[in-house]
Every structure is written in C-alpha cells, then in structure tokens.
Design an enzyme around this catalytic site. Structure first.
Site, PDB file in Angstrom:
ATOM      1  N   HIS A 197       0.834  -1.204   0.000  1.00  0.00           N
ATOM      2  CA  HIS A 197       0.000   0.000   0.000  1.00  0.00           C
ATOM      3  C   HIS A 197       0.871   1.257   0.000  1.00  0.00           C
ATOM      4  O   HIS A 197       0.667   2.167  -0.811  1.00  0.00           O
ATOM      5  CB  HIS A 197      -0.918  -0.019   1.232  1.00  0.00           C
ATOM      6  N   GLU A 198       1.853   1.292   0.890  1.00  0.00           N
ATOM      7  CA  GLU A 198       2.725   2.470   0.971  1.00  0.00           C
ATOM      8  C   GLU A 198       3.612   2.590  -0.264  1.00  0.00           C
ATOM      9  O   GLU A 198       3.901   3.696  -0.720  1.00  0.00           O
ATOM     10  CB  GLU A 198       3.564   2.433   2.242  1.00  0.00           C
ATOM     11  N   HIS A 206       1.781   4.411  -3.034  1.00  0.00           N
ATOM     12  CA  HIS A 206       1.924   5.867  -2.893  1.00  0.00           C
ATOM     13  C   HIS A 206       3.282   6.315  -3.433  1.00  0.00           C
ATOM     14  O   HIS A 206       3.378   7.270  -4.211  1.00  0.00           O
ATOM     15  CB  HIS A 206       1.832   6.287  -1.418  1.00  0.00           C
TER      16      HIS A 206
END
Length: 145
Positions: A64-65, A68
């Site tokens: 998820h990170e 980004h």
C-alpha cells in the site's frame, strides 16, 4: 533483514521497480499501518502490525505504501481517491485499509455508592475529589481490567 531491505525486496518482487529511499518504524502511529512522506520519500511503518505475527498483512501494508511511493515518483495520482492509486493497489493485492489492532488498554472502573452508576476510565482518578455525575454520590474504585 532490516526494514529498508525488506521494503526494497517487496518493491523489486511486486512492482519490478527499485525503492531508493529509507523505511523506518514509527511507534507513534496509532491507527494507520504506514505513512509515505513525499517531501523526502521515506516511509514509516507501525511496528504493531509486524509484531501481531501476520506477515501477509504486513506485506500488504508495505505494498500500500509503495503504491503511494511509486505513483508519486511516476507523476501519477498517488492519493487514496485517485484512480491510478486504486488500480495499482488492486493489481498488487495491497490493503485499502489497515486492519484493526486489538488494544490491550488498561481500564479503571468506578461505581457510585448511591445510584450504582459505573464509570470506565483509562487514567486513575482521586475518588475524594470527584463525585458521581448523576446523583453526586461517592465513587468507589472497582477491580481494574
């Protein structure tokens, strides 16, 4: 293996792109699994998710990170609401939201001697200084859990 090396490995395996910055633990994070900082490109992760013992969930949080991270440096939409972010997250099988962590918060219980009202508090309080909010009766400290 330290955290930065683990994030680099996940980036290589799941994205095919190199992670160029650092990753660190941030124990001040309470409800989120991790954070991406566009100013300098580093990632912070919540150590509670790693300690929980579920390596698969932590790997999904790292993905998820990294979504980004990679979208930001590709000049695409890297925020949660952006279509590019949602598509990439689905493609790499990352989590949209961090799962809830069971907290082991310690509570103090107080009971009014007059009306029986029970109060739950995280911090201990002086029962000589405070009274019941309903009937102004005397409070008694119960067993804590």
């Amino acid at each position: 293996m330290n955290l930065t090396d683990y994030v680099k490995e996940v980036s290589r395996q799941d994205f095919g792109i190199e992670f160029q910055h650092t990753a660190s633990w941030n124990s001040r994070l309470q409800t989120t699994g991790g954070r991406f900082f566009p100013e300098d490109g580093h990632l912070d992760f919540n150590p509670k998710f790693c300690k929980k013992g579920d390596a698969g969930t932590f790997r999904k949080i790292v993905r998820h990170e990294l979504c980004h991270y990679h979208l930001y440096y590709a000049g695409k939409g890297y925020r949660h609401g952006d279509k590019d972010f949602k598509d990439l997250l689905l493609q790499v099988n990352g989590v949209r939201y961090a799962p809830s962590i069971q907290s082991n918060t310690f509570y103090h219980y107080y009971q009014c001697e007059s009306c029986g009202q029970v109060y739950q508090r995280k911090r201990r309080m002086n029962t000589k200084k405070y009274a019941c909010g309903n009937c102004h009766g005397k409070l008694r400290h119960q067993n804590q859990s």
